[in-house]
Design a protein around this motif. Sequence first.
Motif, PDB file in Angstrom:
ATOM      1  N   LEU A   1       0.834  -1.218  -0.188  1.00  0.00           N
ATOM      2  CA  LEU A   1       0.172   0.216  -0.250  1.00  0.00           C
ATOM      3  C   LEU A   1       0.817   1.298   0.183  1.00  0.00           C
ATOM      4  O   LEU A   1       0.566   2.215  -0.644  1.00  0.00           O
ATOM      5  CB  LEU A   1      -0.798   0.089   1.246  1.00  0.00           C
ATOM      6  CG  LEU A   1      -1.957  -1.025   1.245  1.00  0.00           C
ATOM      7  CD1 LEU A   1      -2.652  -1.140   2.522  1.00  0.00           C
ATOM      8  CD2 LEU A   1      -2.952  -0.773   0.113  1.00  0.00           C
ATOM      9  N   LEU A   2       1.934   1.372   0.627  1.00  0.00           N
ATOM     10  CA  LEU A   2       2.836   2.398   0.640  1.00  0.00           C
ATOM     11  C   LEU A   2       3.671   2.442  -0.486  1.00  0.00           C
ATOM     12  O   LEU A   2       3.743   3.570  -1.058  1.00  0.00           O
ATOM     13  CB  LEU A   2       3.956   2.182   1.942  1.00  0.00           C
ATOM     14  CG  LEU A   2       3.260   2.264   3.413  1.00  0.00           C
ATOM     15  CD1 LEU A   2       4.404   1.948   4.388  1.00  0.00           C
ATOM     16  CD2 LEU A   2       2.869   3.795   3.390  1.00  0.00           C
ATOM     17  N   ASP A   3       4.083   1.389  -1.319  1.00  0.00           N
ATOM     18  CA  ASP A   3       4.496   1.328  -2.400  1.00  0.00           C
ATOM     19  C   ASP A   3       3.795   2.091  -3.622  1.00  0.00           C
ATOM     20  O   ASP A   3       4.200   2.751  -4.311  1.00  0.00           O
ATOM     21  CB  ASP A   3       5.052  -0.002  -2.811  1.00  0.00           C
ATOM     22  CG  ASP A   3       6.295  -0.663  -2.274  1.00  0.00           C
ATOM     23  OD1 ASP A   3       6.841   0.173  -1.695  1.00  0.00           O
ATOM     24  OD2 ASP A   3       6.261  -1.869  -2.245  1.00  0.00           O
ATOM     25  N   ALA A   4       2.403   1.817  -3.239  1.00  0.00           N
ATOM     26  CA  ALA A   4       1.411   2.259  -4.390  1.00  0.00           C
ATOM     27  C   ALA A   4       1.019   3.788  -3.881  1.00  0.00           C
ATOM     28  O   ALA A   4       0.303   4.519  -4.656  1.00  0.00           O
ATOM     29  CB  ALA A   4       0.011   1.471  -4.339  1.00  0.00           C
ATOM     30  N   ARG A   5       1.547   4.454  -2.901  1.00  0.00           N
ATOM     31  CA  ARG A   5       1.506   5.799  -2.403  1.00  0.00           C
ATOM     32  C   ARG A   5      -0.074   6.153  -2.257  1.00  0.00           C
ATOM     33  O   ARG A   5      -0.484   7.132  -2.432  1.00  0.00           O
ATOM     34  CB  ARG A   5       1.976   6.620  -3.666  1.00  0.00           C
ATOM     35  CG  ARG A   5       3.628   6.572  -3.912  1.00  0.00           C
ATOM     36  CD  ARG A   5       4.079   7.427  -4.822  1.00  0.00           C
ATOM     37  NE  ARG A   5       5.292   7.269  -5.141  1.00  0.00           N
ATOM     38  CZ  ARG A   5       6.243   7.925  -4.658  1.00  0.00           C
ATOM     39  NH1 ARG A   5       6.179   8.910  -3.648  1.00  0.00           N
ATOM     40  NH2 ARG A   5       7.547   7.425  -5.070  1.00  0.00           N
ATOM     41  N   VAL A   6      -0.811   5.062  -1.445  1.00  0.00           N
ATOM     42  CA  VAL A   6      -1.992   5.257  -0.969  1.00  0.00           C
ATOM     43  C   VAL A   6      -1.797   6.182   0.196  1.00  0.00           C
ATOM     44  O   VAL A   6      -1.309   6.129   1.187  1.00  0.00           O
ATOM     45  CB  VAL A   6      -2.446   3.901  -0.355  1.00  0.00           C
ATOM     46  CG1 VAL A   6      -4.061   4.332   0.099  1.00  0.00           C
ATOM     47  CG2 VAL A   6      -2.676   2.867  -1.449  1.00  0.00           C
ATOM     48  N   GLU A   7      -2.727   7.366  -0.068  1.00  0.00           N
ATOM     49  CA  GLU A   7      -2.770   8.645   0.854  1.00  0.00           C
ATOM     50  C   GLU A   7      -4.159   8.593   1.817  1.00  0.00           C
ATOM     51  O   GLU A   7      -4.845   7.696   1.624  1.00  0.00           O
ATOM     52  CB  GLU A   7      -2.856   9.797  -0.192  1.00  0.00           C
ATOM     53  CG  GLU A   7      -1.570   9.874  -0.971  1.00  0.00           C
ATOM     54  CD  GLU A   7      -1.745  11.207  -1.966  1.00  0.00           C
ATOM     55  OE1 GLU A   7      -2.994  11.764  -1.740  1.00  0.00           O
ATOM     56  OE2 GLU A   7      -0.699  11.395  -2.495  1.00  0.00           O
ATOM     57  N   ARG A   8      -3.876   9.143   2.522  1.00  0.00           N
ATOM     58  CA  ARG A   8      -5.044   9.310   3.835  1.00  0.00           C
ATOM     59  C   ARG A   8      -6.362   9.596   3.017  1.00  0.00           C
ATOM     60  O   ARG A   8      -7.492   8.896   3.626  1.00  0.00           O
ATOM     61  CB  ARG A   8      -4.931  10.302   5.000  1.00  0.00           C
ATOM     62  CG  ARG A   8      -3.971   9.805   5.977  1.00  0.00           C
ATOM     63  CD  ARG A   8      -4.112  10.879   7.077  1.00  0.00           C
ATOM     64  NE  ARG A   8      -3.716  10.266   8.102  1.00  0.00           N
ATOM     65  CZ  ARG A   8      -3.382  11.287   9.636  1.00  0.00           C
ATOM     66  NH1 ARG A   8      -3.369  12.510   9.383  1.00  0.00           N
ATOM     67  NH2 ARG A   8      -2.829  10.360  10.603  1.00  0.00           N
ATOM     68  N   GLY A   9      -6.443  10.298   2.135  1.00  0.00           N
ATOM     69  CA  GLY A   9      -7.934  10.321   1.320  1.00  0.00           C
ATOM     70  C   GLY A   9      -8.117   9.470   0.299  1.00  0.00           C
ATOM     71  O   GLY A   9      -9.447   9.301  -0.005  1.00  0.00           O
ATOM     72  N   ASP A  10      -7.343   8.327   0.066  1.00  0.00           N
ATOM     73  CA  ASP A  10      -7.637   7.221  -0.615  1.00  0.00           C
ATOM     74  C   ASP A  10      -8.534   6.094   0.205  1.00  0.00           C
ATOM     75  O   ASP A  10      -8.654   6.430   1.405  1.00  0.00           O
ATOM     76  CB  ASP A  10      -6.355   6.741  -1.206  1.00  0.00           C
ATOM     77  CG  ASP A  10      -5.706   7.809  -2.216  1.00  0.00           C
ATOM     78  OD1 ASP A  10      -6.379   8.626  -3.057  1.00  0.00           O
ATOM     79  OD2 ASP A  10      -4.501   7.726  -2.632  1.00  0.00           O
ATOM     80  N   LEU A  11      -8.912   5.203  -0.541  1.00  0.00           N
ATOM     81  CA  LEU A  11      -9.550   4.212  -0.094  1.00  0.00           C
ATOM     82  C   LEU A  11      -8.982   2.793  -0.240  1.00  0.00           C
ATOM     83  O   LEU A  11      -8.361   2.379  -1.263  1.00  0.00           O
ATOM     84  CB  LEU A  11     -11.005   3.903  -0.530  1.00  0.00           C
ATOM     85  CG  LEU A  11     -11.838   5.038  -0.309  1.00  0.00           C
ATOM     86  CD1 LEU A  11     -13.062   5.073  -0.998  1.00  0.00           C
ATOM     87  CD2 LEU A  11     -12.365   5.197   1.169  1.00  0.00           C
ATOM     88  N   VAL A  12      -9.120   1.681   0.562  1.00  0.00           N
ATOM     89  CA  VAL A  12      -8.545   0.414   0.628  1.00  0.00           C
ATOM     90  C   VAL A  12      -9.957  -0.352   0.461  1.00  0.00           C
ATOM     91  O   VAL A  12     -10.999  -0.254   1.274  1.00  0.00           O
ATOM     92  CB  VAL A  12      -7.827  -0.323   1.672  1.00  0.00           C
ATOM     93  CG1 VAL A  12      -7.633  -1.775   1.624  1.00  0.00           C
ATOM     94  CG2 VAL A  12      -6.428   0.504   1.923  1.00  0.00           C
ATOM     95  N   ILE A  13     -10.031  -1.284  -0.524  1.00  0.00           N
ATOM     96  CA  ILE A  13     -11.221  -2.087  -0.651  1.00  0.00           C
ATOM     97  C   ILE A  13     -10.742  -3.470  -0.365  1.00  0.00           C
ATOM     98  O   ILE A  13      -9.516  -4.239  -0.892  1.00  0.00           O
ATOM     99  CB  ILE A  13     -11.444  -2.317  -2.196  1.00  0.00           C
ATOM    100  CG1 ILE A  13     -12.013  -0.715  -2.634  1.00  0.00           C
ATOM    101  CG2 ILE A  13     -12.596  -3.262  -2.206  1.00  0.00           C
ATOM    102  CD1 ILE A  13     -12.595  -0.743  -4.113  1.00  0.00           C
ATOM    103  N   ALA A  14     -11.538  -4.139   0.705  1.00  0.00           N
ATOM    104  CA  ALA A  14     -11.258  -5.448   1.090  1.00  0.00           C
ATOM    105  C   ALA A  14     -12.205  -6.370   0.258  1.00  0.00           C
ATOM    106  O   ALA A  14     -13.353  -6.380   0.513  1.00  0.00           O
ATOM    107  CB  ALA A  14     -11.273  -5.468   2.629  1.00  0.00           C
ATOM    108  N   PHE A  15     -11.607  -7.266  -0.583  1.00  0.00           N
ATOM    109  CA  PHE A  15     -12.415  -8.044  -1.670  1.00  0.00           C
ATOM    110  C   PHE A  15     -12.095  -9.268  -1.301  1.00  0.00           C
ATOM    111  O   PHE A  15     -11.237 -10.024  -1.727  1.00  0.00           O
ATOM    112  CB  PHE A  15     -12.021  -7.662  -3.093  1.00  0.00           C
ATOM    113  CG  PHE A  15     -12.713  -8.199  -4.046  1.00  0.00           C
ATOM    114  CD1 PHE A  15     -14.294  -8.081  -4.000  1.00  0.00           C
ATOM    115  CD2 PHE A  15     -12.185  -8.853  -5.274  1.00  0.00           C
ATOM    116  CE1 PHE A  15     -15.033  -8.626  -4.872  1.00  0.00           C
ATOM    117  CE2 PHE A  15     -13.045  -9.100  -6.292  1.00  0.00           C
ATOM    118  CZ  PHE A  15     -14.446  -9.428  -6.173  1.00  0.00           C
ATOM    119  N   GLY A  16     -12.914 -10.048  -0.606  1.00  0.00           N
ATOM    120  CA  GLY A  16     -12.783 -11.530  -0.257  1.00  0.00           C
ATOM    121  C   GLY A  16     -13.690 -11.713   0.855  1.00  0.00           C
ATOM    122  O   GLY A  16     -14.670 -11.105   1.232  1.00  0.00           O
ATOM    123  N   GLY A  17     -13.218 -12.930   1.682  1.00  0.00           N
ATOM    124  CA  GLY A  17     -14.064 -13.414   2.783  1.00  0.00           C
ATOM    125  C   GLY A  17     -13.520 -12.714   3.963  1.00  0.00           C
ATOM    126  O   GLY A  17     -12.912 -11.695   4.082  1.00  0.00           O
TER     127      GLY A  17
END
Length: 381
Positions: free
Chosen positions: A99-115
């Motif tokens: 996530l850090l490598d992808a430069r995900v910022e505080r204003g972005d979102l993580v999508i949990a896609f699974g069980g």
Amino acid sequence: MTAETRTVPSGETVRVDLGERAYDIVIGPNALSGLGGLVAALAPGARVAVVSDETVEKLHGPALRAALSGRVEVAATITVPPGESSKCFAELERVVGALLDARVERGDLVIAFGGGVVGDLAGFAAAVLRRGVRYVQVPTSLLAQVDSSVGGKTGIDTAHGKNLIGAFHQPALVVADTALLDTLSPREFRAGYAEVAKYGLIDDPAFFAWLEGSWREVFAGGPARIRAIATSCRAKARVVAADEREAGQRALLNLGHTFGHAFEADAGFTGRLVHGEAVAIGMVLAFGFSAKLGLCDPADEDRVARHLAAVGLPTRPSHIEGGLPSADRLMDLIRQDKKVERGNLTFVLVEGIGKAFVRKDVPETAVREFLLERLESRPKS
């Protein structure tokens, strides 16, 4: 506070009422197709990083990307091996690093896609990334749709037990596409059904009675499945709204889990015993222990066991493959339960079907004696 429900085409939307942190659970077939619009409205201009497992990515990744295409930029897709073993420090570190490598910022979102494994792991990663970024739950298993995706419990397992490292971090949205459940194996679907039955056993005897007569329709899909999932989500939403951090009432959602988690930990969080199967055994034991304490009629345990067995779930410790632990081993694991307070055991017990309650300071001697009886027993012919 109450859980608000409104009907949408071919499904329902349940509101989890948590003030500034309130969010919707969108339930229905093909709900995934609307994800892009929902995320774009939730966080205009934000990028997303998808965390999934290898199996879900292969089955449903193209549909997820199609739903997001043209509406939301995907910064990264991160996959983990399927199974409970991915809920560990090593995978958490790897996911956060990606996530850090992808430069995900505080204003972005993580999508949990699974069980449930992905939801717990990705949610925990979102909770600690840059001291907290928002995340969206897109649960793909029945267990996750009715339980783990709702309520903000995130975490990983350790050798000491299940979910002992984690954080409360509420999702910003839950999208439960009931059609995705058609790709589950029968074992996975049955395991999730244990959590559905749990809601009836806690405080809704009419729902449990309905399940006894309608479980085949729930398994088949269609309106009965949507009804079962929405009823379960409404029940959990009410409890979470009243007790977000499990200071009291929310502990009721752990019916069967104190026993179940101990067996699951002893099995090494492997395919020998999956979570829903452990919960099924644990719920029967909770009714049996309550009957032993004189709190409920033994016939209630028989009724619960009959229904879960009819569905195809294990109901006794002797149904676990690969041998059983000793009572002392189980007691060591139970002492690590999250509900233990200053060394005192806390159990969710029952006075009957739909009459669960939390009892603190349960004597260890009584628990150990009960476990000795059940570990030595054999299945009825």
